[in-house]
Design an enzyme around this catalytic site. Structure first.
Site, PDB file in Angstrom:
ATOM      1  N   GLU A 165     -16.925  16.014 -21.151  1.00 29.56           N
ATOM      2  CA  GLU A 165     -16.827  16.683 -19.750  1.00 29.56           C
ATOM      3  C   GLU A 165     -16.126  17.531 -19.434  1.00 29.56           C
ATOM      4  OE1 GLU A 165     -17.025  13.388 -21.063  1.00 29.56           O
ATOM      5  OE2 GLU A 165     -16.085  11.769 -19.607  1.00 29.56           O
TER       6      GLU A 165
ATOM      7  N   CYS B 121     -12.799   9.219 -18.787  1.00 29.58           N
ATOM      8  CA  CYS B 121     -11.985   7.947 -19.714  1.00 29.58           C
ATOM      9  C   CYS B 121     -10.338   8.552 -18.483  1.00 29.58           C
ATOM     10  CB  CYS B 121     -11.537   8.273 -20.612  1.00 29.58           C
ATOM     11  SG  CYS B 121     -10.781  10.587 -21.292  1.00 29.58           S
TER      12      CYS B 121
ATOM     13  N   HIS C 135     -14.459  15.768 -25.202  1.00 31.79           N
ATOM     14  CA  HIS C 135     -15.485  14.922 -24.643  1.00 31.79           C
ATOM     15  C   HIS C 135     -15.762  16.042 -24.271  1.00 31.79           C
ATOM     16  CE1 HIS C 135     -12.457  11.248 -24.032  1.00 31.79           C
ATOM     17  NE2 HIS C 135     -12.085  11.754 -25.779  1.00 31.79           N
TER      18      HIS C 135
ATOM     19  N   CYS D  76     -10.201  12.752 -19.180  1.00 30.52           N
ATOM     20  CA  CYS D  76     -11.441  13.622 -18.279  1.00 30.52           C
ATOM     21  C   CYS D  76     -11.503  14.123 -17.170  1.00 30.52           C
ATOM     22  CB  CYS D  76     -12.865  13.250 -18.622  1.00 30.52           C
ATOM     23  SG  CYS D  76     -12.936  13.805 -20.094  1.00 30.52           S
TER      24      CYS D  76
END
Length: 150
Positions: free
Chosen positions: A55, A83, A53, A86
């Site tokens: 991040e 999420c 992701h 993360c």
């Protein structure tokens, strides 16, 4: 210090991710002096990595640049509510502030869903500011998924 948003740079990363066929989410890590130390967009498909992701990719790059697993005093700008995975990584990295754009009622882990930062097991809780650049972030996501449904 005067506040300066880096959400435009995160949105640039989100647009680039969308152009690569990734879900258009972008992230930028800023050091305590206000310098961008890492920026990334989603790369889950490109890297065949469900943890890639925006991040996580940006945090990994920032930690490598700092030579530490801790980013004390750093800020993270991300176009979509992180999420749970993360959010846990953000806490582990000791990020000071998180600024995010669009809310994610389906998969968010900050204001929705798991609400990672509100758990007693969360050893570090960053300051969180939401809604920054939300309209543009939401538009990118809606267009991306709309194009795939047509």
């Amino acid at each position: 210090m005067v506040f300066r948003s880096f959400m435009d740079q995160a949105l640039e990363e989100a647009r680039a991710a969308g152009a690569r066929g990734e879900v258009p989410v972008g992230a930028v890590v800023v050091d305590p002096q206000g310098a961008v130390v890492a920026r990334a967009g989603n790369r889950t498909r490109e890297l065949s990595d469900p943890t890639a992701h925006a991040e996580i990719v940006a945090l990994r790059a920032a930690c490598a640049a700092a030579g530490s697993e801790r980013l004390v005093g750093h800020a993270l700008y991300v176009t979509l509510e992180p999420c749970a995975m993360c959010a846990a990584a953000i806490a582990a990295a000791r990020i000071k502030r998180v600024y995010y754009g669009a809310q994610d009622p389906k998969s968010g882990g900050v204001a929705h869903g798991a609400r990672v930062f509100s758990h007693p097991q969360c050893h570090h809780v960053p300051e969180v500011f939401d809604g920054i650049g939300a309209e543009e972030a939401e538009r990118l996501l809606k267009e991306f998924f709309g194009d795939r449904r047509d």
